[in-house]
Write a protein that holds these residues in place. Structure first.
Motif, short mmCIF file in Angstrom:
data_model
loop_
_atom_site.label_atom_id
_atom_site.label_comp_id
_atom_site.label_asym_id
_atom_site.label_seq_id
_atom_site.Cartn_x
_atom_site.Cartn_y
_atom_site.Cartn_z
N PRO A 126 23.56 -7.18 -21.93
CA PRO A 126 23.98 -8.40 -22.63
C PRO A 126 23.79 -9.66 -21.80
CG PRO A 126 25.59 -6.68 -22.95
CD PRO A 126 24.60 -6.18 -21.93
N SER A 127 23.96 -9.58 -20.50
CA SER A 127 23.78 -10.77 -19.67
C SER A 127 22.32 -11.17 -19.58
CB SER A 127 24.36 -10.54 -18.27
OG SER A 127 23.65 -9.49 -17.62
N VAL A 128 21.43 -10.22 -19.63
CA VAL A 128 20.01 -10.51 -19.57
C VAL A 128 19.48 -10.90 -20.95
CG1 VAL A 128 17.74 -9.52 -19.06
CG2 VAL A 128 19.67 -9.00 -17.60
N ARG A 129 20.04 -10.36 -21.99
CA ARG A 129 19.57 -10.63 -23.34
C ARG A 129 19.70 -12.10 -23.69
NH1 ARG A 129 22.90 -7.54 -27.16
NH2 ARG A 129 22.03 -5.78 -26.04
N MET A 130 20.75 -12.76 -23.21
CA MET A 130 20.92 -14.18 -23.54
C MET A 130 19.85 -15.04 -22.90
SD MET A 130 24.15 -15.57 -21.46
CE MET A 130 23.87 -16.40 -19.92
N LEU A 131 19.21 -14.55 -21.84
CA LEU A 131 18.13 -15.31 -21.22
C LEU A 131 16.86 -15.28 -22.05
CD1 LEU A 131 18.61 -14.12 -17.54
CD2 LEU A 131 19.34 -16.29 -18.53
N PHE A 132 16.67 -14.23 -22.82
CA PHE A 132 15.44 -14.07 -23.60
C PHE A 132 15.59 -14.49 -25.05
CE2 PHE A 132 15.01 -10.86 -20.18
CZ PHE A 132 13.94 -11.44 -19.55
N ASP A 133 16.79 -14.86 -25.49
CA ASP A 133 16.99 -15.26 -26.88
C ASP A 133 16.21 -16.53 -27.22
OD1 ASP A 133 18.52 -13.16 -27.57
OD2 ASP A 133 20.44 -14.18 -27.32
N ASP A 134 16.17 -17.49 -26.30
CA ASP A 134 15.47 -18.74 -26.57
C ASP A 134 13.97 -18.53 -26.73
OD1 ASP A 134 17.80 -20.14 -26.52
OD2 ASP A 134 17.63 -20.70 -24.41
N GLU A 135 13.41 -17.63 -25.94
CA GLU A 135 11.98 -17.37 -26.04
C GLU A 135 11.62 -16.78 -27.40
OE1 GLU A 135 10.68 -15.08 -22.75
OE2 GLU A 135 11.41 -16.52 -21.28
#
Length: 61
Positions: A37-46
């Motif tokens: 979940p912590s890494v997923r929020m980094l890739f949501d914008d892309e």
């Protein structure tokens, strides 16, 4: 015929042992994922940017 009963009982015992081990692993939190979940929020914008690019590309056609 008695061999079938012995094999059946052994297979049921093994299945129960694995089921108990699985339940214990779930209860101890072994399958809890705290990293994704912590890494997923980094890739949501892309993903949103790619969607908006494909929408504009499709509108040009």
């Amino acid at each position: 015929m008695s061999v079938i009963y012995i094999l059946l009982s052994i297979s049921i015992i093994v299945a129960v042992v694995f089921f108990i081990a699985f339940i214990m692993a779930v209860r101890s939190g072994q399958y809890d994922d705290s990293y994704t979940p912590s890494v997923r929020m980094l890739f949501d914008d892309e993903l949103v940017k790619e969607d908006s690019k494909t929408k504009t590309d499709n509108s040009k056609d």
